[in-house]
Design a protein around this motif. Structure first.
Motif: not given
Length: 258
Positions: A213-241
């Motif tokens: 299983h895998a997920l991504l943390v996007d702490r710096f609001r990476t421009p590519d993060s929307e593409n990550w989500r569209q490709s099916g990845a779970l993306v969270f703003p931090d480890l609290v989330a």
């Protein structure tokens, strides 16, 4: 059944996920130069020089010279010297050695790094849940022995094992580094492990390729993060989330059982 109840192991990336660089590269090169009475190197030229030198060294002698058996300090000495030359600065050997020693010591300490405030609580929470926590990083031995402990991330309290490219001779995005992590954790099955990182190429894709299983943390609001989500990845703003999501999934599963 919740994902948390299926897991036996969590693997975690370091830079960008647990810790971040503090200040600019030029700050530390400037301090080193000033310590021997030299003027500050130009920040932009130094940054570009280092980027090119590091890329070349990593290509010629990957994993910090692991296969070539190059001592860590020598690998970095060559890299730093080439960085200065590419930036337009050449020092005599004695002067360079003094500057290099200052730089090497700085980056072998906690000084250039800051730990995200949710890193320690998350890792401790995961271990309290009975999960094996494995650090997976393209880093050399000082991260394991000096830097992470100095930042309050200690083996035994925040994490159980570490897989560092400079110590195992394999680096991300090579999927083998994740297989090594699973073996080190006690031959954990991939479907019983979750990897958390900040790079689609180095973290998400190779971890998924071995069945984790895998997920991504996007702490710096990476421009590519929307593409990550569209490709099916779970993306969270931090480890609290991430922790909230895992806990919520567990609660929903428990309610369904009841």
């Amino acid at each position: 059944m919740s994902i948390l109840s299926k897991l036996r192991c969590i693997t975690v990336d370091v830079t960008g996920t647990l810790i971040a660089y503090k200040g600019q590269l030029g700050d530390y090169y400037c301090m080193a130069a000033k310590s021997v009475g030299l003027p500050c190197p130009d920040y932009k030229r130094m940054h570009e020089g280092f980027k090119a030198a590091y890329t070349e060294m990593a290509k010629r002698y990957p994993c910090f010279g692991y296969a070539a058996k190059i001592p860590n300090v020598d690998w970095w000495r060559s890299c730093v010297k080439d960085s200065f030359i590419r930036a337009g600065y050449e020092y005599d050997d004695e002067t360079f050695e003094k500057v290099f020693r200052r730089i090497y010591a700085s980056f072998g300490s906690s000084a250039p790094y800051s730990v995200f405030p949710d890193s320690q609580p998350f890792l401790r929470w995961a271990r309290q849940k009975g999960l094996i926590v494995v650090i997976v990083s393209n880093a050399e031995y000082r991260y394991q022995d000096v830097i992470l402990p100095a930042l309050g991330l200690n083996q035994g309290s925040e994490w159980d094992f570490g897989v560092f490219s400079g110590l195992v001779g394999v680096e991300k995005p090579d999927p083998r580094i994740y297989e090594i992590a699973l073996e080190k954790a006690g031959n954990i099955a991939p479907e019983e492990a979750l990897h958390i990182g900040d790079s689609m190429r180095k973290d998400y894709i190779p971890a998924r390729s071995v069945g984790m299983h895998a997920l991504l943390v996007d702490r710096f609001r990476t421009p590519d993060s929307e593409n990550w989500r569209q490709s099916g990845a779970l993306v969270f703003p931090d480890l609290v989330a991430v922790q909230d999501w895992l806990t919520k999934e567990e609660m929903i599963a428990a309610g369904q059982k009841a």
